[in-house]
Design a protein around this motif. Structure first.
Motif, PDB file in Angstrom:
ATOM      1  N   THR A  92       0.824  -1.216   0.000  1.00 21.07           N
ATOM      2  CA  THR A  92       0.000   0.000   0.000  1.00 21.07           C
ATOM      3  C   THR A  92       0.858   1.267   0.000  1.00 21.07           C
ATOM      4  O   THR A  92       0.500   2.257  -0.669  1.00 21.07           O
ATOM      5  N   THR A  93       1.978   1.241   0.699  1.00 26.78           N
ATOM      6  CA  THR A  93       2.845   2.434   0.770  1.00 26.78           C
ATOM      7  C   THR A  93       3.467   2.749  -0.577  1.00 26.78           C
ATOM      8  O   THR A  93       3.490   3.901  -1.020  1.00 26.78           O
ATOM      9  N   LYS A 109       0.884   3.928  -3.201  1.00 23.90           N
ATOM     10  CA  LYS A 109       0.495   5.329  -2.975  1.00 23.90           C
ATOM     11  C   LYS A 109       1.582   6.281  -3.463  1.00 23.90           C
ATOM     12  O   LYS A 109       1.287   7.326  -4.052  1.00 23.90           O
ATOM     13  N   LYS A 111       3.810   5.601  -5.796  1.00 26.63           N
ATOM     14  CA  LYS A 111       3.991   5.384  -7.242  1.00 26.63           C
ATOM     15  C   LYS A 111       5.449   5.455  -7.659  1.00 26.63           C
ATOM     16  O   LYS A 111       5.795   6.016  -8.708  1.00 26.63           O
ATOM     17  N   LYS A 134       6.993   5.279   7.208  1.00 28.18           N
ATOM     18  CA  LYS A 134       5.568   5.593   7.094  1.00 28.18           C
ATOM     19  C   LYS A 134       4.692   4.579   7.836  1.00 28.18           C
ATOM     20  O   LYS A 134       3.470   4.562   7.659  1.00 28.18           O
ATOM     21  N   GLU A 154      -3.018  -3.462  -7.103  1.00 32.02           N
ATOM     22  CA  GLU A 154      -3.686  -3.533  -5.816  1.00 32.02           C
ATOM     23  C   GLU A 154      -3.822  -4.990  -5.364  1.00 32.02           C
ATOM     24  O   GLU A 154      -3.950  -5.904  -6.190  1.00 32.02           O
TER      25      GLU A 154
END
Length: 459
Positions: free
Chosen positions: A397-398, A401, A403, A414, A456
């Motif tokens: 996910t990090t 986000k 990219k 994070k 995803e």
């Protein structure tokens, strides 16, 4: 104190490290940094098919080599001599090729030494049988050993007496080390504890005198016992019970053998590949034989090496006396110097063989980093981590986000406290798995692995 020594001490007394120093401490050790070129090349090739880490393979190989260095080999810190023996148990779950790795790192390298010992025993027995019965001792000579996988305390004492006579070491080599530890625990429950006592004393090279009914007095003034094997993490946790008042566990380094995909090849090995594998195995066999034939010798440290290990150990001493530190970790931290000095002398002998020279600071730095890594793995074993699932989700996910390709330092920055406690080794091990799943891309920035998620996750 001269300027060079002061610089070593200052490096460890500063509260903050520079970016360059931090990067040097965080990047994984390579075979080339640890060993001479020929040994590094051989180990790198033989470990290529397996989910191996150079630092873990190095410690297991070093423990095996410590088992052939002659009794009397050691290193003098200043007024205290540390013997060149090691206790190492790789921590790995079942089905992770630990037996295959132990074959390449310990079993196969000892083949020449075992053959030499067998020939010597055969000759000694032949000489014994050639004696007239009137002059022949009632019992045949106790055989000399290279290594053993199973021995009662009584048998082990008898063999240590024999090893002392020839100034030879003895290696306890257990693929499944849990059997060895469970045996000691059972003996303790039955009110004996002689196995554990012997295990603890031999770590420091101590001798023993024992009186028995059948054999009379058995005595060995000094010993050189090494231990190497593997154990499953849950079994080890259950055995430890969170304490180490006897100091049993602190005497053993527990490097975690990584869990990764095997490097499987579909094609048959070429003739050239087979030759290179055979040559690599011969290189390690010859190294073991060369160490076995060495004369006992006590090395000294350079002043810079001593300053380095002293400053490094103070850090662990402070942790050990901190009342908030769990007792089992206090015990481990207090053994930091003992482990670093043993690693240093074994590495030094692998590098210089029989040459009389002092252990340099460069090798001492490698030794302390090896111990640091093993201690870190043991701390993780006791404290646990955030779990693979949580780590997996956070990485994906990090980076999705952001990219872009990110290093572990960026990704963990994070995350929450649990994520930030996870070492870079876990990230490095998981990235190839995620790439194999087709959900991301691996990259590299300087010496650091990077990762970028490309799709995803689905439930």
């Amino acid at each position: 104190m001269n300027e060079s020594l002061q610089a070593v001490v200052d490096q460890y007394q500063r509260r903050e490290l520079t970016d360059g120093e931090l990067e040097a401490l965080q990047h994984p050790l390579t075979y080339e940094e640890i060993f001479p070129a020929d040994i590094a090349k051989a180990l790198k090739l033989l470990m290529e098919p397996y989910p191996s880490d150079p630092y873990v393979a190095a410690l297991i190989f070093m423990a095996g080599m410590s088992g052939v260095l002659p009794l009397g080999t050691g290193v003098n810190h200043r007024t205290k001599i540390f013997p060149a023996n090691m206790y190492v148990a790789g921590v790995a779950a079942t089905g992770t090729t630990k037996s295959s790795q132990l074959d390449e790192l310990v079993d196969f390298p000892l083949r020449l030494v075992r053959a030499k010992v067998a020939n010597e025993n055969a000759q000694e027995l032949e000489d014994y049988l050639a004696l007239p019965k009137s002059k022949r001792p009632s019992k045949p000579p106790t055989p000399l050993l290279c290594d053993t996988g199973d021995a009662t305390p009584e048998a082990l004492i008898a063999h240590l007496v024999r090893q002392y006579k020839n100034k030879k070491a003895l290696l306890v080599f257990k693929d499944e080390a849990s059997e060895h530890f469970l045996g000691m625990a059972l003996e303790m429950k039955n009110g004996r504890g002689s196995s554990l006592g012997l295990f603890l004393e031999c770590f420091d090279g101590k001798g023993r005198t024992k009186t028995t009914r059948g054999d009379g007095v058995l005595s060995f003034p000094a010993s050189k016992l090494s231990f190497v094997g593997c154990i499953q993490p849950q079994v080890l946790s259950d055995l430890m019970h969170g304490t180490d008042y006897a100091g049993q566990w602190s005497r053993i380094l527990f490097p975690a053998m990584p869990t990764r995909l095997l490097q499987l090849q579909d094609s048959d090995p070429t003739e050239d590949e087979q030759k290179r594998f055979r040559a690599a195995r011969v290189t390690l066999e010859n190294m073991a034989m060369e160490l076995y034939k060495m004369e006992p010798h006590v090395c000294h440290l350079t002043a810079e090496a001593r300053a380095h290990v002293n400053a490094w150990f103070r850090h662990y001493q402070r942790k050990a006396i901190d009342p908030t530190t769990p007792q089992i970790l206090q015990s481990m931290f207090n053994k930091g110097m003992a482990h670093a000095m043993r690693a240093a002398i074994i590495l030094h002998k692998i590098h210089v063989k029989g040459e009389a020279s002092k252990v340099p600071m460069e090798l001492m730095q490698i030794s302390t980093r090896l111990v640091d890594a093993a201690f870190t793995d043991t701390i993780r074993l006791h404290r646990g981590n955030a779990g693979a699932s949580k780590l997996f989700q956070h990485i994906q996910t990090t980076t999705l986000k952001a990219k872009r390709h990110m290093t572990w330092q960026e990704i963990k920055g994070k995350g929450d406290d649990d994520i930030r406690k996870i070492p870079a080794a876990d990230f490095d091990a998981l990235v190839p798995v995620m790439v194999e799943m087709g959900i991301g891309e691996q990259g590299k920035r300087k010496r650091s692995i990077t990762y970028m998620g490309t799709q995803e996750l689905v439930d």
